[in-house]
Motif scaffolding. Structure first.
Motif, PDB file in Angstrom:
ATOM      1  N   LEU A   1       0.844  -1.109   0.087  1.00  0.00           N
ATOM      2  CA  LEU A   1      -0.037   0.108   0.026  1.00  0.00           C
ATOM      3  C   LEU A   1       0.851   1.331   0.080  1.00  0.00           C
ATOM      4  CD1 LEU A   1      -2.935  -1.045   2.374  1.00  0.00           C
ATOM      5  CD2 LEU A   1      -3.051  -0.949  -0.137  1.00  0.00           C
ATOM      6  N   LYS A   2       2.074   1.266   0.732  1.00  0.00           N
ATOM      7  CA  LYS A   2       2.873   2.449   0.641  1.00  0.00           C
ATOM      8  C   LYS A   2       3.255   2.702  -0.576  1.00  0.00           C
ATOM      9  CE  LYS A   2       6.821   4.212   3.116  1.00  0.00           C
ATOM     10  NZ  LYS A   2       7.684   4.011   4.329  1.00  0.00           N
ATOM     11  N   ILE A   3       3.532   1.624  -1.509  1.00  0.00           N
ATOM     12  CA  ILE A   3       3.760   2.178  -3.036  1.00  0.00           C
ATOM     13  C   ILE A   3       2.688   2.619  -3.777  1.00  0.00           C
ATOM     14  CG2 ILE A   3       4.469   0.685  -5.323  1.00  0.00           C
ATOM     15  CD1 ILE A   3       6.185  -0.981  -3.483  1.00  0.00           C
ATOM     16  N   THR A   4       1.406   1.897  -3.508  1.00  0.00           N
ATOM     17  CA  THR A   4       0.131   2.230  -4.438  1.00  0.00           C
ATOM     18  C   THR A   4      -0.382   3.437  -3.994  1.00  0.00           C
ATOM     19  OG1 THR A   4      -1.092   0.592  -3.359  1.00  0.00           O
ATOM     20  CG2 THR A   4      -0.164  -0.280  -5.207  1.00  0.00           C
ATOM     21  N   ASP A   5      -0.216   3.550  -2.825  1.00  0.00           N
ATOM     22  CA  ASP A   5      -0.890   4.870  -2.266  1.00  0.00           C
ATOM     23  C   ASP A   5       0.062   6.256  -2.518  1.00  0.00           C
ATOM     24  OD1 ASP A   5      -3.364   3.604  -1.383  1.00  0.00           O
ATOM     25  OD2 ASP A   5      -2.449   3.592   0.385  1.00  0.00           O
ATOM     26  N   GLY A   6       1.024   5.817  -2.589  1.00  0.00           N
ATOM     27  CA  GLY A   6       2.060   7.133  -2.943  1.00  0.00           C
ATOM     28  C   GLY A   6       2.228   8.016  -1.633  1.00  0.00           C
TER      29      GLY A   6
ATOM     30  N   GLU B   1      -0.185   9.567  -0.384  1.00  0.00           N
ATOM     31  CA  GLU B   1      -1.396   9.442   0.388  1.00  0.00           C
ATOM     32  C   GLU B   1      -1.432   8.521   1.415  1.00  0.00           C
ATOM     33  OE1 GLU B   1      -5.125  10.915  -2.320  1.00  0.00           O
ATOM     34  OE2 GLU B   1      -3.933   9.246  -3.159  1.00  0.00           O
ATOM     35  N   HIS B   2      -0.208   7.721   1.516  1.00  0.00           N
ATOM     36  CA  HIS B   2      -0.251   6.686   2.132  1.00  0.00           C
ATOM     37  C   HIS B   2      -0.416   6.953   3.837  1.00  0.00           C
ATOM     38  CE1 HIS B   2       0.623   2.616   3.650  1.00  0.00           C
ATOM     39  NE2 HIS B   2       1.751   2.996   4.425  1.00  0.00           N
TER      40      HIS B   2
ATOM     41  N   GLN C   1      -3.387   5.763   8.708  1.00  0.00           N
ATOM     42  CA  GLN C   1      -3.947   6.164  10.012  1.00  0.00           C
ATOM     43  C   GLN C   1      -5.446   5.502  10.503  1.00  0.00           C
ATOM     44  OE1 GLN C   1      -5.520  10.305  10.708  1.00  0.00           O
ATOM     45  NE2 GLN C   1      -5.541  10.272   8.464  1.00  0.00           N
ATOM     46  N   PHE C   2      -5.888   4.694   9.399  1.00  0.00           N
ATOM     47  CA  PHE C   2      -7.109   3.920   9.523  1.00  0.00           C
ATOM     48  C   PHE C   2      -6.965   2.485   9.379  1.00  0.00           C
ATOM     49  CE2 PHE C   2      -8.134   8.207   7.512  1.00  0.00           C
ATOM     50  CZ  PHE C   2      -8.740   8.752   8.598  1.00  0.00           C
ATOM     51  N   ASN C   3      -5.663   2.016   9.717  1.00  0.00           N
ATOM     52  CA  ASN C   3      -5.378   0.809   9.550  1.00  0.00           C
ATOM     53  C   ASN C   3      -4.933  -0.145  10.702  1.00  0.00           C
ATOM     54  OD1 ASN C   3      -6.213   0.538   7.025  1.00  0.00           O
ATOM     55  ND2 ASN C   3      -4.573   1.129   6.228  1.00  0.00           N
TER      56      ASN C   3
ATOM     57  N   GLN D   1     -14.210   9.263   7.016  1.00  0.00           N
ATOM     58  CA  GLN D   1     -13.010   9.846   6.598  1.00  0.00           C
ATOM     59  C   GLN D   1     -12.697   9.777   5.046  1.00  0.00           C
ATOM     60  OE1 GLN D   1     -13.302   6.904   8.554  1.00  0.00           O
ATOM     61  NE2 GLN D   1     -11.704   5.624   8.223  1.00  0.00           N
ATOM     62  N   TYR D   2     -13.504   8.930   4.295  1.00  0.00           N
ATOM     63  CA  TYR D   2     -13.059   8.780   2.757  1.00  0.00           C
ATOM     64  C   TYR D   2     -13.948   9.738   1.920  1.00  0.00           C
ATOM     65  CZ  TYR D   2     -11.267   4.595   4.755  1.00  0.00           C
ATOM     66  OH  TYR D   2     -10.657   3.893   5.841  1.00  0.00           O
ATOM     67  N   ILE D   3     -14.776  10.428   2.618  1.00  0.00           N
ATOM     68  CA  ILE D   3     -15.465  11.605   1.799  1.00  0.00           C
ATOM     69  C   ILE D   3     -14.692  12.669   1.315  1.00  0.00           C
ATOM     70  CG2 ILE D   3     -17.336  13.446   1.945  1.00  0.00           C
ATOM     71  CD1 ILE D   3     -18.506  11.659   4.101  1.00  0.00           C
ATOM     72  N   GLY D   4     -14.848  12.799  -0.071  1.00  0.00           N
ATOM     73  CA  GLY D   4     -13.936  13.826  -0.776  1.00  0.00           C
ATOM     74  C   GLY D   4     -12.731  13.084  -1.336  1.00  0.00           C
ATOM     75  N   LYS D   5     -12.322  12.089  -0.822  1.00  0.00           N
ATOM     76  CA  LYS D   5     -10.842  11.556  -1.101  1.00  0.00           C
ATOM     77  C   LYS D   5     -11.053  10.908  -2.731  1.00  0.00           C
ATOM     78  CE  LYS D   5      -8.311  12.643   2.053  1.00  0.00           C
ATOM     79  NZ  LYS D   5      -7.033  13.022   1.755  1.00  0.00           N
ATOM     80  N   LYS D   6     -10.293  11.466  -3.680  1.00  0.00           N
ATOM     81  CA  LYS D   6     -10.691  11.098  -4.813  1.00  0.00           C
ATOM     82  C   LYS D   6     -10.133   9.590  -5.150  1.00  0.00           C
ATOM     83  CE  LYS D   6     -10.460  15.516  -7.019  1.00  0.00           C
ATOM     84  NZ  LYS D   6     -11.818  16.074  -6.373  1.00  0.00           N
ATOM     85  N   ASN D   7      -9.073   9.006  -4.483  1.00  0.00           N
ATOM     86  CA  ASN D   7      -8.509   7.871  -4.657  1.00  0.00           C
ATOM     87  C   ASN D   7      -9.118   6.637  -4.045  1.00  0.00           C
ATOM     88  OD1 ASN D   7      -6.199   5.928  -5.425  1.00  0.00           O
ATOM     89  ND2 ASN D   7      -5.579   5.801  -3.259  1.00  0.00           N
TER      90      ASN D   7
END
Length: 151
Positions: free
Chosen positions: A26-31, A33-34, A39-41, A136-142
């Motif tokens: 996820l650190k790679i794919t989220d770039g 934004e990771h 913080q929610f994991n 927390q994902y409202i407005g997050k384009k990814n």
């Protein structure tokens, strides 16, 4: 290939090792934004964790946590990259849905990243419907959020 699933808790070392692999992916794919997503994991609030073993080797995991009185959120779904495409994740998701149903919940919700194309396709294939981003994902384009009624 002999496949086995078990229910466990967040202190299970096999689960911890798989989560380290998931977080590295996820650190790679989220770039950049990771940090936001990570913080929610936390695994502290996970009550039901499913581990999947193939020929005795831990290769996948998933968990649920209560979202509200009627829903659980699916968290930490992962299958090692070398074992993807073999249908193993379906074993995990079915076990999580069954556990949620047995606990009296009516639906499963989840969030994944649009860049996790395999995950998006997996949830669509397993009858999850895209819903508006929640919490927390409202407005997050990814982010893309899903739900599935399990009653």
């Amino acid at each position: 290939m002999k496949v086995k699933t078990i229910k466990t808790n967040a202190k299970n070392q096999d689960f911890i090792n798989l989560i380290h692999q998931l977080d590295a992916y996820l650190k790679i794919t989220d770039g950049n934004e990771h940090a936001f997503y990570n913080q929610f994991n936390s695994t502290d609030s996970l009550k039901c964790i499913v581990l999947l073993y193939a020929d005795g080797i831990p290769v996948g995991c998933g968990a649920i946590k209560e979202f509200d009185a009627f829903s659980v959120e699916i968290k930490r779904m992962f299958v090692c990259s070398e074992r993807r495409g073999l249908g193993l994740a379906q074993n995990i998701i079915k076990k999580l849905e069954t556990s949620a149903r047995e606990l009296g919940y009516k639906k499963c919700i989840l969030e994944t990243g649009k860049r996790q194309v395999e995950a998006v396709n997996f949830y669509l294939k397993n009858a999850y419907k895209v819903i508006p981003n929640y919490g927390q994902y409202i407005g997050k384009k990814n982010s893309v959020c899903f739900e599935k009624h399990i009653e």
